[in-house]
Design a protein around this motif. Structure first.
Motif, PDB file in Angstrom:
ATOM      1  N   LEU A   1      50.557 -68.869 -58.025  1.00  0.00           N
ATOM      2  CA  LEU A   1      49.922 -68.161 -56.906  1.00  0.00           C
ATOM      3  C   LEU A   1      48.444 -68.502 -56.826  1.00  0.00           C
ATOM      4  CD1 LEU A   1      51.339 -64.528 -57.170  1.00  0.00           C
ATOM      5  CD2 LEU A   1      51.921 -66.259 -55.495  1.00  0.00           C
ATOM      6  N   SER A   2      48.003 -68.812 -55.629  1.00  0.00           N
ATOM      7  CA  SER A   2      46.569 -69.020 -55.414  1.00  0.00           C
ATOM      8  C   SER A   2      45.887 -67.667 -55.242  1.00  0.00           C
ATOM      9  CB  SER A   2      46.348 -69.872 -54.157  1.00  0.00           C
ATOM     10  OG  SER A   2      46.716 -69.125 -53.001  1.00  0.00           O
ATOM     11  N   SER A   3      44.585 -67.676 -55.270  1.00  0.00           N
ATOM     12  CA  SER A   3      43.824 -66.443 -55.040  1.00  0.00           C
ATOM     13  C   SER A   3      44.121 -65.882 -53.652  1.00  0.00           C
ATOM     14  CB  SER A   3      42.326 -66.712 -55.169  1.00  0.00           C
ATOM     15  OG  SER A   3      42.022 -67.100 -56.478  1.00  0.00           O
ATOM     16  N   GLU A   4      44.252 -66.770 -52.680  1.00  0.00           N
ATOM     17  CA  GLU A   4      44.515 -66.343 -51.313  1.00  0.00           C
ATOM     18  C   GLU A   4      45.892 -65.698 -51.189  1.00  0.00           C
ATOM     19  OE1 GLU A   4      43.404 -69.469 -52.108  1.00  0.00           O
ATOM     20  OE2 GLU A   4      41.336 -69.223 -51.454  1.00  0.00           O
ATOM     21  N   GLN A   5      46.889 -66.287 -51.836  1.00  0.00           N
ATOM     22  CA  GLN A   5      48.237 -65.720 -51.801  1.00  0.00           C
ATOM     23  C   GLN A   5      48.274 -64.366 -52.505  1.00  0.00           C
ATOM     24  OE1 GLN A   5      49.911 -69.192 -53.681  1.00  0.00           O
ATOM     25  NE2 GLN A   5      51.184 -69.627 -51.879  1.00  0.00           N
TER      26      GLN A   5
ATOM     27  N   ASN B   1      35.191 -58.790 -56.425  1.00  0.00           N
ATOM     28  CA  ASN B   1      36.518 -58.287 -56.056  1.00  0.00           C
ATOM     29  C   ASN B   1      37.581 -59.366 -56.211  1.00  0.00           C
ATOM     30  OD1 ASN B   1      35.502 -55.758 -55.479  1.00  0.00           O
ATOM     31  ND2 ASN B   1      35.423 -56.091 -53.270  1.00  0.00           N
ATOM     32  N   HIS B   2      37.265 -60.583 -55.763  1.00  0.00           N
ATOM     33  CA  HIS B   2      38.222 -61.679 -55.875  1.00  0.00           C
ATOM     34  C   HIS B   2      38.460 -62.034 -57.341  1.00  0.00           C
ATOM     35  CE1 HIS B   2      37.225 -62.827 -51.512  1.00  0.00           C
ATOM     36  NE2 HIS B   2      38.377 -62.195 -51.547  1.00  0.00           N
ATOM     37  N   MET B   3      37.404 -62.037 -58.139  1.00  0.00           N
ATOM     38  CA  MET B   3      37.558 -62.309 -59.572  1.00  0.00           C
ATOM     39  C   MET B   3      38.400 -61.216 -60.236  1.00  0.00           C
ATOM     40  SD  MET B   3      33.722 -63.734 -60.408  1.00  0.00           S
ATOM     41  CE  MET B   3      33.845 -63.320 -62.115  1.00  0.00           C
TER      42      MET B   3
END
Length: 119
Positions: free
Chosen positions: A75-79, A40-42
């Motif tokens: 943008l980071s993954s978290e942002q 999902n994150h990827m």
């Protein structure tokens, strides 16, 4: 004959990812296991990259941008995830909503483009 079969198998395997389904909000928020969470994150990172590439193409070809993020911002993954989830909350999105669309809307909310002044 075996080359023909191997070619057909190769074609089928390379076409399979194109038929993949969008990630939906419910499966994003509630992954079945850690592998799904990682996927999902990827996926969301890939969507972010695609939207950024679309904006770059639109900039180069004089089109109207999808969103207007400052050029020096990364943008980071978290942002990215935070923007997408805030967008979902703002819209009271249901579980079947595509996270790609939620991210686009969230980027538009977070980085709106100035509207041209009426003439």
């Amino acid at each position: 004959m075996s080359k023909w079969i191997m070619s057909a198998c190769f074609l089928a395997l390379t076409a399979a990812p194109a038929a993949a389904v969008d990630v939906r909000l419910d499966s994003y928020r509630n992954p079945k296991n850690e592998n799904f969470r990682t996927f999902n994150h990827m996926y969301l990172d890939g969507v972010r990259g695609g939207l950024m590439a679309s904006n770059a193409w639109l900039t180069r070809h004089g089109g109207q941008l999808l969103f207007c993020m400052p050029g020096d911002l990364a943008l980071s993954s978290e942002q990215t995830e935070e923007i997408m989830l805030k967008s979902a909350d703002k819209r009271s999105a249901k579980g079947e909503m595509a996270v790609a669309l939620l991210l686009l809307w969230g980027l538009q909310d977070t980085y709106p483009c100035e509207k041209p002044a009426p003439q």
